[in-house]
Design a protein around this motif. Structure first.
Motif, PDB file in Angstrom:
ATOM      1  N   ARG A 186       0.837  -1.199   0.000  1.00  0.00           N
ATOM      2  CA  ARG A 186       0.000   0.000   0.000  1.00  0.00           C
ATOM      3  C   ARG A 186       0.872   1.250   0.000  1.00  0.00           C
ATOM      4  O   ARG A 186       1.935   1.282   0.623  1.00  0.00           O
ATOM      5  CB  ARG A 186      -0.937   0.020   1.200  1.00  0.00           C
ATOM      6  CG  ARG A 186      -2.156  -0.865   1.049  1.00  0.00           C
ATOM      7  CD  ARG A 186      -3.143  -0.583   2.155  1.00  0.00           C
ATOM      8  NE  ARG A 186      -4.334  -1.424   2.036  1.00  0.00           N
ATOM      9  CZ  ARG A 186      -5.393  -1.316   2.832  1.00  0.00           C
ATOM     10  NH1 ARG A 186      -5.412  -0.395   3.783  1.00  0.00           N
ATOM     11  NH2 ARG A 186      -6.428  -2.110   2.672  1.00  0.00           N
ATOM     12  N   SER A 187       0.404   2.257  -0.705  1.00  0.00           N
ATOM     13  CA  SER A 187       1.106   3.539  -0.756  1.00  0.00           C
ATOM     14  C   SER A 187       0.060   4.646  -0.729  1.00  0.00           C
ATOM     15  O   SER A 187      -0.889   4.623  -1.518  1.00  0.00           O
ATOM     16  CB  SER A 187       1.965   3.635  -2.017  1.00  0.00           C
ATOM     17  OG  SER A 187       2.581   4.907  -2.111  1.00  0.00           O
ATOM     18  N   THR A 188       0.221   5.593   0.182  1.00  0.00           N
ATOM     19  CA  THR A 188      -0.743   6.689   0.288  1.00  0.00           C
ATOM     20  C   THR A 188      -0.021   8.030   0.345  1.00  0.00           C
ATOM     21  O   THR A 188       1.111   8.118   0.836  1.00  0.00           O
ATOM     22  CB  THR A 188      -1.617   6.548   1.549  1.00  0.00           C
ATOM     23  OG1 THR A 188      -0.773   6.512   2.705  1.00  0.00           O
ATOM     24  CG2 THR A 188      -2.451   5.282   1.488  1.00  0.00           C
ATOM     25  N   ASP A 189      -0.671   9.052  -0.139  1.00  0.00           N
ATOM     26  CA  ASP A 189      -0.171  10.430  -0.093  1.00  0.00           C
ATOM     27  C   ASP A 189      -1.161  11.228   0.740  1.00  0.00           C
ATOM     28  O   ASP A 189      -2.169  11.722   0.229  1.00  0.00           O
ATOM     29  CB  ASP A 189      -0.060  10.993  -1.516  1.00  0.00           C
ATOM     30  CG  ASP A 189       0.380  12.443  -1.524  1.00  0.00           C
ATOM     31  OD1 ASP A 189       0.867  12.925  -0.481  1.00  0.00           O
ATOM     32  OD2 ASP A 189       0.228  13.097  -2.574  1.00  0.00           O
ATOM     33  N   LEU A 190      -0.882  11.328   2.059  1.00  0.00           N
ATOM     34  CA  LEU A 190      -1.794  11.999   2.974  1.00  0.00           C
ATOM     35  C   LEU A 190      -1.490  13.497   3.044  1.00  0.00           C
ATOM     36  O   LEU A 190      -0.331  13.914   2.945  1.00  0.00           O
ATOM     37  CB  LEU A 190      -1.682  11.398   4.377  1.00  0.00           C
ATOM     38  CG  LEU A 190      -2.034   9.909   4.512  1.00  0.00           C
ATOM     39  CD1 LEU A 190      -1.869   9.462   5.954  1.00  0.00           C
ATOM     40  CD2 LEU A 190      -3.454   9.639   4.030  1.00  0.00           C
ATOM     41  N   ALA A 191      -2.541  14.288   3.199  1.00  0.00           N
ATOM     42  CA  ALA A 191      -2.401  15.739   3.358  1.00  0.00           C
ATOM     43  C   ALA A 191      -3.370  16.214   4.426  1.00  0.00           C
ATOM     44  O   ALA A 191      -4.418  15.590   4.664  1.00  0.00           O
ATOM     45  CB  ALA A 191      -2.677  16.460   2.043  1.00  0.00           C
ATOM     46  N   VAL A 192      -3.034  17.287   5.096  1.00  0.00           N
ATOM     47  CA  VAL A 192      -3.898  17.832   6.137  1.00  0.00           C
ATOM     48  C   VAL A 192      -3.949  19.345   5.993  1.00  0.00           C
ATOM     49  O   VAL A 192      -2.937  19.993   5.685  1.00  0.00           O
ATOM     50  CB  VAL A 192      -3.407  17.412   7.539  1.00  0.00           C
ATOM     51  CG1 VAL A 192      -2.051  18.014   7.864  1.00  0.00           C
ATOM     52  CG2 VAL A 192      -4.433  17.778   8.601  1.00  0.00           C
ATOM     53  N   VAL A 193      -5.125  19.918   6.171  1.00  0.00           N
ATOM     54  CA  VAL A 193      -5.323  21.362   6.135  1.00  0.00           C
ATOM     55  C   VAL A 193      -6.035  21.768   7.426  1.00  0.00           C
ATOM     56  O   VAL A 193      -7.089  21.218   7.766  1.00  0.00           O
ATOM     57  CB  VAL A 193      -6.157  21.795   4.908  1.00  0.00           C
ATOM     58  CG1 VAL A 193      -6.448  23.302   4.974  1.00  0.00           C
ATOM     59  CG2 VAL A 193      -5.427  21.444   3.626  1.00  0.00           C
ATOM     60  N   LYS A 194      -5.450  22.752   8.128  1.00  0.00           N
ATOM     61  CA  LYS A 194      -6.035  23.226   9.385  1.00  0.00           C
ATOM     62  C   LYS A 194      -6.470  24.681   9.205  1.00  0.00           C
ATOM     63  O   LYS A 194      -5.726  25.493   8.651  1.00  0.00           O
ATOM     64  CB  LYS A 194      -5.017  23.110  10.523  1.00  0.00           C
ATOM     65  CG  LYS A 194      -5.570  23.514  11.883  1.00  0.00           C
ATOM     66  CD  LYS A 194      -4.522  23.280  12.981  1.00  0.00           C
ATOM     67  CE  LYS A 194      -5.084  23.691  14.343  1.00  0.00           C
ATOM     68  NZ  LYS A 194      -4.107  23.472  15.422  1.00  0.00           N
ATOM     69  N   SER A 195      -7.662  25.001   9.694  1.00  0.00           N
ATOM     70  CA  SER A 195      -8.179  26.353   9.520  1.00  0.00           C
ATOM     71  C   SER A 195      -9.026  26.752  10.714  1.00  0.00           C
ATOM     72  O   SER A 195      -9.407  25.915  11.542  1.00  0.00           O
ATOM     73  CB  SER A 195      -9.003  26.448   8.224  1.00  0.00           C
ATOM     74  OG  SER A 195     -10.116  25.567   8.287  1.00  0.00           O
ATOM     75  N   HIS A 196      -9.316  28.055  10.802  1.00  0.00           N
ATOM     76  CA  HIS A 196     -10.209  28.561  11.842  1.00  0.00           C
ATOM     77  C   HIS A 196     -10.941  29.780  11.297  1.00  0.00           C
ATOM     78  O   HIS A 196     -10.467  30.454  10.366  1.00  0.00           O
ATOM     79  CB  HIS A 196      -9.445  28.924  13.115  1.00  0.00           C
ATOM     80  CG  HIS A 196      -8.389  29.973  12.918  1.00  0.00           C
ATOM     81  ND1 HIS A 196      -8.669  31.305  12.743  1.00  0.00           N
ATOM     82  CD2 HIS A 196      -7.033  29.865  12.860  1.00  0.00           C
ATOM     83  CE1 HIS A 196      -7.556  31.978  12.595  1.00  0.00           C
ATOM     84  NE2 HIS A 196      -6.536  31.127  12.658  1.00  0.00           N
ATOM     85  N   GLN A 215      -8.911  19.117   8.217  1.00  0.00           N
ATOM     86  CA  GLN A 215      -9.396  18.303   7.097  1.00  0.00           C
ATOM     87  C   GLN A 215      -8.268  17.400   6.596  1.00  0.00           C
ATOM     88  O   GLN A 215      -7.247  17.886   6.121  1.00  0.00           O
ATOM     89  CB  GLN A 215      -9.885  19.199   5.950  1.00  0.00           C
ATOM     90  CG  GLN A 215     -10.364  18.446   4.710  1.00  0.00           C
ATOM     91  CD  GLN A 215     -11.630  17.656   4.989  1.00  0.00           C
ATOM     92  OE1 GLN A 215     -12.603  18.177   5.511  1.00  0.00           O
ATOM     93  NE2 GLN A 215     -11.618  16.375   4.642  1.00  0.00           N
ATOM     94  N   GLY A 216      -8.461  16.105   6.738  1.00  0.00           N
ATOM     95  CA  GLY A 216      -7.470  15.146   6.225  1.00  0.00           C
ATOM     96  C   GLY A 216      -7.878  14.624   4.855  1.00  0.00           C
ATOM     97  O   GLY A 216      -9.067  14.394   4.593  1.00  0.00           O
ATOM     98  N   THR A 217      -6.910  14.460   3.972  1.00  0.00           N
ATOM     99  CA  THR A 217      -7.170  13.971   2.615  1.00  0.00           C
ATOM    100  C   THR A 217      -6.169  12.886   2.249  1.00  0.00           C
ATOM    101  O   THR A 217      -4.978  13.012   2.554  1.00  0.00           O
ATOM    102  CB  THR A 217      -7.063  15.119   1.580  1.00  0.00           C
ATOM    103  OG1 THR A 217      -7.956  16.159   1.935  1.00  0.00           O
ATOM    104  CG2 THR A 217      -7.395  14.614   0.175  1.00  0.00           C
ATOM    105  N   ASN A 218      -6.668  11.834   1.613  1.00  0.00           N
ATOM    106  CA  ASN A 218      -5.794  10.781   1.080  1.00  0.00           C
ATOM    107  C   ASN A 218      -5.794  10.893  -0.438  1.00  0.00           C
ATOM    108  O   ASN A 218      -6.810  10.658  -1.086  1.00  0.00           O
ATOM    109  CB  ASN A 218      -6.285   9.402   1.521  1.00  0.00           C
ATOM    110  CG  ASN A 218      -5.459   8.272   0.918  1.00  0.00           C
ATOM    111  OD1 ASN A 218      -4.372   8.493   0.405  1.00  0.00           O
ATOM    112  ND2 ASN A 218      -5.983   7.055   0.988  1.00  0.00           N
TER     113      ASN A 218
END
Length: 235
Positions: A186-196, A215-218
Motif C-alpha cells: 500500500r502507498s498513500t499520499d496523505l495531506a492535512v489542512v487546518k483552519s479557523h 481536514q485530512g485527505t488521502n
C-alpha cells in the motif's frame, strides 16, 4: 500347366496407417514491468495497475489446431482493464462482468481463418508464437502481504490455462497451467489542512472561543488505515 501370362507373385500391396495428431502445449505466466513487457516484477501497489504476460509454446510434434484458447482467472480484488501491445491483433478477448465477490475470467481465443492455421511446433516456423499482454487494476482496499498475520495474507495468485483442438500427450512434460504470484503493498499520499474562522478583517480576538477545523485527505493510490492526526496546541 500354369498360365505363363499370370505372375503368381503379387505386384502391389496396401499398408494402412492411422495418423493421429498430438501437440504438447506449455504456458508461462509472469507479472512484468510495463516499461519493457519482459522484466518480471513480484510486487504492485494497491490502487494502481499491473501488467501480466502469457507465453504459449507448442512443443509438438504436431501443430496445435485452432481454436487455441487461453483462460485467465483473476484473483479477488483484481479487475481486467484491457489488452496491451499487439494482443488484439492475434487474439479475440472476452471478459466476464466484474463482481467484487466473484473472480473475473478473461478468455483469449485464436480461431482458424486467414493466416492462422494453428500454433506450429517451436522451431518450425519463422513466425514467433503470439504473446498475450494485458493490464489489471488492483483495488485500493487490497491488503499488503503480511507474513506475521494470522492467518497470513498470501500473495495474489493469477492463474492461466491453455487448450487447443489437438490432444495433449498422456504424459505431459510441459504444464498447460501457470500462476503469477504478486505481493501487494500500500502507498498513500496523505495531506492535512487546518483552519479557523476569522472576522471581516481576518482577525481573531483574545478571550473569544476559537474553533479549529482539521481536514485530512488521502490522495491515494491506496486506502489508508490506522492513520493518526496529531495537533500541537501553542502555549
Amino acid at each position: 500347366f500354369p498360365d505363363p501370362t499370370q505372375d503368381p507373385r503379387k505386384d502391389d500391396d496396401d499398408a494402412s496407417i492411422i495418423v493421429t495428431a498430438q501437440a504438447d502445449l506449455g504456458l508461462v505466466k509472469t507479472a512484468v514491468d510495463p516499461a519493457d513487457d519482459v522484466t518480471e516484477v513480484t510486487s504492485a501497489v494497491a490502487g494502481e495497475q499491473a501488467r501480466y504476460r502469457i507465453d504459449v509454446t507448442n512443443y509438438g510434434p504436431s501443430d496445435a489446431a485452432p481454436d487455441l484458447v487461453v483462460t485467465d482467472t483473476l484473483p479477488l480484488g483484481v479487475s481486467y482493464v484491457g489488452p496491451a501491445g499487439d494482443t488484439t491483433s492475434n487474439w479475440s478477448i472476452v471478459a466476464s462482468a466484474y463482481n467484487p465477490a466473484v473472480q473475473q475470467t478473461v478468455t483469449f481465443t485464436r480461431t482458424a481463418g486467414g493466416s492462422n492455421v494453428g500454433l506450429p511446433m517451436v522451431g518450425t516456423s519463422a513466425t514467433p508464437a503470439p504473446v498475450i499482454l494485458f493490464d489489471v487494476l488492483l483495488e485500493p482496499s487490497l491488503q499488503p502481504t503480511d507474513p506475521a498475520a494470522a492467518p497470513p495474507v498470501t500473495p495474489l495468485i493469477n492463474t492461466a490455462t491453455v487448450t487447443s483442438g489437438t490432444p495433449e500427450p498422456a504424459v505431459d512434460p510441459h504444464p498447460n497451467t501457470d500462476t503469477a504470484p504478486l505481493d501487494v503493498v500500500r502507498s498513500t499520499d496523505l495531506a492535512v489542512v487546518k483552519s479557523h474562522p476569522t472576522d471581516v478583517n481576518c482577525q481573531v480576538h483574545g478571550g473569544d472561543p476559537l474553533d479549529f477545523t482539521i481536514q485530512g485527505t488521502n490522495n491515494g493510490p491506496s486506502i489508508s488505515s490506522g492513520f493518526t492526526v496529531t495537533d500541537t496546541v501553542p502555549a
